[in-house]
Design a protein around this motif. Structure first.
Motif, PDB file in Angstrom:
ATOM      1  N   LEU A 118      -4.103 -11.100   5.567  1.00 65.71           N
ATOM      2  CA  LEU A 118      -4.132 -11.090   7.033  1.00 65.71           C
ATOM      3  C   LEU A 118      -5.526 -10.936   7.620  1.00 65.71           C
ATOM      4  CD1 LEU A 118      -1.124  -8.646   7.567  1.00 65.71           C
ATOM      5  CD2 LEU A 118      -1.054 -11.145   7.566  1.00 65.71           C
ATOM      6  N   GLY A 119      -6.516 -10.695   6.759  1.00 64.99           N
ATOM      7  CA  GLY A 119      -7.834 -10.365   7.292  1.00 64.99           C
ATOM      8  C   GLY A 119      -8.015  -8.860   7.263  1.00 64.99           C
ATOM      9  N   THR A 120      -9.094  -8.374   7.788  1.00 64.66           N
ATOM     10  CA  THR A 120      -9.438  -6.952   7.693  1.00 64.66           C
ATOM     11  C   THR A 120      -8.516  -6.072   8.513  1.00 64.66           C
ATOM     12  OG1 THR A 120     -11.058  -7.234   9.464  1.00 64.66           O
ATOM     13  CG2 THR A 120     -11.858  -7.390   7.202  1.00 64.66           C
ATOM     14  N   ASN A 121      -7.867  -6.604   9.524  1.00 63.75           N
ATOM     15  CA  ASN A 121      -6.995  -5.791  10.399  1.00 63.75           C
ATOM     16  C   ASN A 121      -5.583  -5.719   9.824  1.00 63.75           C
ATOM     17  OD1 ASN A 121      -6.014  -4.298  12.531  1.00 63.75           O
ATOM     18  ND2 ASN A 121      -5.640  -6.098  13.833  1.00 63.75           N
ATOM     19  N   SER A 122      -5.414  -5.007   8.703  1.00 62.95           N
ATOM     20  CA  SER A 122      -4.112  -4.945   8.047  1.00 62.95           C
ATOM     21  C   SER A 122      -3.210  -3.879   8.639  1.00 62.95           C
ATOM     22  CB  SER A 122      -4.280  -4.698   6.545  1.00 62.95           C
ATOM     23  OG  SER A 122      -4.866  -3.447   6.328  1.00 62.95           O
ATOM     24  N   ARG A 123      -3.721  -3.021   9.463  1.00 64.83           N
ATOM     25  CA  ARG A 123      -2.879  -2.029  10.147  1.00 64.83           C
ATOM     26  C   ARG A 123      -2.478  -2.570  11.500  1.00 64.83           C
ATOM     27  NH1 ARG A 123      -0.145   2.148   7.665  1.00 64.83           N
ATOM     28  NH2 ARG A 123      -1.424   3.060   6.065  1.00 64.83           N
ATOM     29  N   VAL A 157       6.772  -6.407   5.713  1.00 67.47           N
ATOM     30  CA  VAL A 157       7.408  -7.626   6.236  1.00 67.47           C
ATOM     31  C   VAL A 157       7.067  -7.816   7.710  1.00 67.47           C
ATOM     32  CG1 VAL A 157       9.626  -8.714   6.794  1.00 67.47           C
ATOM     33  CG2 VAL A 157       9.286  -7.640   4.563  1.00 67.47           C
ATOM     34  N   LYS A 158       7.174  -6.737   8.477  1.00 70.02           N
ATOM     35  CA  LYS A 158       6.897  -6.811   9.914  1.00 70.02           C
ATOM     36  C   LYS A 158       5.446  -7.195  10.176  1.00 70.02           C
ATOM     37  CE  LYS A 158       7.221  -3.958  14.110  1.00 70.02           C
ATOM     38  NZ  LYS A 158       7.545  -2.604  14.625  1.00 70.02           N
ATOM     39  N   LYS A 159       4.517  -6.590   9.410  1.00 70.68           N
ATOM     40  CA  LYS A 159       3.096  -6.868   9.593  1.00 70.68           C
ATOM     41  C   LYS A 159       2.768  -8.326   9.273  1.00 70.68           C
ATOM     42  CE  LYS A 159      -0.968  -5.402  10.720  1.00 70.68           C
ATOM     43  NZ  LYS A 159      -1.248  -4.799  12.030  1.00 70.68           N
ATOM     44  N   VAL A 160       3.352  -8.824   8.189  1.00 68.15           N
ATOM     45  CA  VAL A 160       3.101 -10.207   7.787  1.00 68.15           C
ATOM     46  C   VAL A 160       3.759 -11.183   8.770  1.00 68.15           C
ATOM     47  CG1 VAL A 160       3.492 -11.934   5.978  1.00 68.15           C
ATOM     48  CG2 VAL A 160       2.791  -9.611   5.358  1.00 68.15           C
ATOM     49  N   ARG A 161       4.959 -10.829   9.226  1.00 69.36           N
ATOM     50  CA  ARG A 161       5.659 -11.700  10.178  1.00 69.36           C
ATOM     51  C   ARG A 161       4.805 -11.947  11.428  1.00 69.36           C
ATOM     52  NH1 ARG A 161      10.271  -8.874  11.266  1.00 69.36           N
ATOM     53  NH2 ARG A 161      11.615 -10.160   9.938  1.00 69.36           N
ATOM     54  N   TYR A 162       4.273 -10.874  11.979  1.00 67.85           N
ATOM     55  CA  TYR A 162       3.482 -11.017  13.204  1.00 67.85           C
ATOM     56  C   TYR A 162       2.060 -11.500  12.925  1.00 67.85           C
ATOM     57  CZ  TYR A 162       7.315  -8.786  15.690  1.00 67.85           C
ATOM     58  OH  TYR A 162       8.543  -8.503  16.218  1.00 67.85           O
ATOM     59  N   GLY A 163       1.520 -11.056  11.773  1.00 69.91           N
ATOM     60  CA  GLY A 163       0.152 -11.448  11.458  1.00 69.91           C
ATOM     61  C   GLY A 163       0.002 -12.923  11.163  1.00 69.91           C
ATOM     62  N   LEU A 164       1.019 -13.497  10.494  1.00 73.81           N
ATOM     63  CA  LEU A 164       0.979 -14.919  10.140  1.00 73.81           C
ATOM     64  C   LEU A 164       1.891 -15.772  11.019  1.00 73.81           C
ATOM     65  CD1 LEU A 164       0.941 -14.737   6.217  1.00 73.81           C
ATOM     66  CD2 LEU A 164      -0.998 -14.960   7.783  1.00 73.81           C
ATOM     67  N   GLN A 165       2.552 -15.091  11.971  1.00 79.06           N
ATOM     68  CA  GLN A 165       3.452 -15.778  12.914  1.00 79.06           C
ATOM     69  C   GLN A 165       4.526 -16.575  12.172  1.00 79.06           C
ATOM     70  OE1 GLN A 165       0.751 -17.927  15.564  1.00 79.06           O
ATOM     71  NE2 GLN A 165       0.591 -16.138  16.889  1.00 79.06           N
ATOM     72  N   ILE A 166       5.228 -15.882  11.285  1.00 83.70           N
ATOM     73  CA  ILE A 166       6.325 -16.482  10.525  1.00 83.70           C
ATOM     74  C   ILE A 166       7.640 -16.042  11.160  1.00 83.70           C
ATOM     75  CG2 ILE A 166       7.450 -16.607   8.273  1.00 83.70           C
ATOM     76  CD1 ILE A 166       4.740 -15.915   7.012  1.00 83.70           C
ATOM     77  N   PRO A 201       0.821  -1.226   0.000  1.00 83.48           N
ATOM     78  CA  PRO A 201       0.000   0.000   0.000  1.00 83.48           C
ATOM     79  C   PRO A 201       0.850   1.269   0.000  1.00 83.48           C
ATOM     80  CG  PRO A 201      -0.583  -1.488   1.843  1.00 83.48           C
ATOM     81  CD  PRO A 201       0.728  -1.946   1.285  1.00 83.48           C
ATOM     82  N   LEU A 202       0.237   2.349  -0.441  1.00 80.32           N
ATOM     83  CA  LEU A 202       0.879   3.660  -0.420  1.00 80.32           C
ATOM     84  C   LEU A 202       1.178   4.067   1.019  1.00 80.32           C
ATOM     85  CD1 LEU A 202       1.620   6.171  -2.201  1.00 80.32           C
ATOM     86  CD2 LEU A 202      -0.642   7.067  -1.626  1.00 80.32           C
ATOM     87  N   GLY A 203       2.384   4.587   1.245  1.00 80.67           N
ATOM     88  CA  GLY A 203       2.748   5.086   2.561  1.00 80.67           C
ATOM     89  C   GLY A 203       3.452   4.076   3.446  1.00 80.67           C
ATOM     90  N   TRP A 204       3.397   2.807   3.085  1.00 80.50           N
ATOM     91  CA  TRP A 204       4.078   1.768   3.857  1.00 80.50           C
ATOM     92  C   TRP A 204       5.503   1.598   3.340  1.00 80.50           C
ATOM     93  CZ3 TRP A 204       1.586  -2.537   6.848  1.00 80.50           C
ATOM     94  CH2 TRP A 204       0.259  -2.250   7.183  1.00 80.50           C
ATOM     95  N   THR A 205       6.448   1.349   4.236  1.00 76.78           N
ATOM     96  CA  THR A 205       7.766   0.917   3.794  1.00 76.78           C
ATOM     97  C   THR A 205       7.704  -0.577   3.521  1.00 76.78           C
ATOM     98  OG1 THR A 205       8.612   0.322   5.986  1.00 76.78           O
ATOM     99  CG2 THR A 205       8.847   2.637   5.310  1.00 76.78           C
TER     100      THR A 205
END
Length: 224
Positions: free
Chosen positions: A219-224, A27-36, A18-22
């Motif tokens: 990740l579901g609706t809670n992407s932030r 990577v950080k969001k997916v790591r914690y969201g999917l527990q990788i 998304p716009l505005g994300w580094t």
């Protein structure tokens, strides 16, 4: 998609940044969201760019270097007649020039001069290291960062539409190409300056944005 459906612990998968994300934010969001436990990305996108980000997890992280080496495809908009230090909208405008004399033919002729092998100087607002320091950190402090030209290849630089001062384009290029610099250099070639107004990465090798997950979808609706 690589890896079993729904299992991202050992996989190569695509996300639409998304716009505005580094890239690290994703990577950080997916790591914690999917527990990788082990995950990285294969090719940084600037915060003001959107589009295809390749994520590699588990043993697939060994493929990051080879994925980074693949050619990339971008679409976006260049605006001529203005420049910024960062060559995009991250920093304020620092020059203004009239573009009234510029024609569509001039734009297309200028773009054609960038096709092929080039030596390109990275933007000062980039993560390139100069004497062990990130160039963008030096630039923000007002320090001078002298960056060395790098060998790149522009396979295609197509002008899709022109509504001056805006130019819509598509670029196919090698690893290490800075589209911000290409936008700036096109403006320089035209003699009026230019900056990158918008950018989307649509393809990396055979990986296409059309097949990428949104963060919401992943990740579901809670992407932030």
């Amino acid at each position: 998609m690589h890896g079993p459906q729904g299992d991202f612990s050992e996989a190569i998968f695509m996300v639409n940044k998304p716009l505005g994300w580094t890239s690290f934010d994703v990577v950080k969001k997916v790591r914690y969201g999917l527990q990788i436990k082990k995950i990285g990305h294969a090719g940084t996108l600037d915060p003001l760019a959107t589009g295809l980000l390749l994520l590699c997890s588990g043993r697939e992280t060994k493929k990051i270097s080879s994925l980074q080496a693949l050619d990339k495809v971008y679409t976006g908009q260049i605006v001529i007649g203005k420049t910024t230090p960062s060559m995009d909208l991250e920093t304020p405008f620092n020059s203004l020039s009239s573009y009234e004399h510029i024609t569509e033919e001039m734009v297309k002729a200028a773009a054609a001069t960038f096709v092929g092998p080039l030596m390109q100087i990275p933007p000062i607002y980039s993560a390139v290291k100069v004497d062990g320091k990130r160039a963008y950190k030096m630039a923000r402090k007002g320090e001078e960062a002298r960056l060395q030209p790098r060998s790149i290849t522009i396979h295609d630089f197509s002008i899709m539409s022109i509504a001056l001062p805006s130019i819509t384009f598509k670029v196919v290029c090698s690893k290490g190409t800075y589209i911000r610099r290409l936008a700036y250099d096109l403006g320089e070639k035209l003699g009026v300056g230019g900056y990158l107004h918008g950018l989307c990465r649509t393809q990396i090798g055979s990986y296409c944005l059309d097949n990428a997950y949104t963060l919401e979808g992943l990740l579901g609706t809670n992407s932030r």
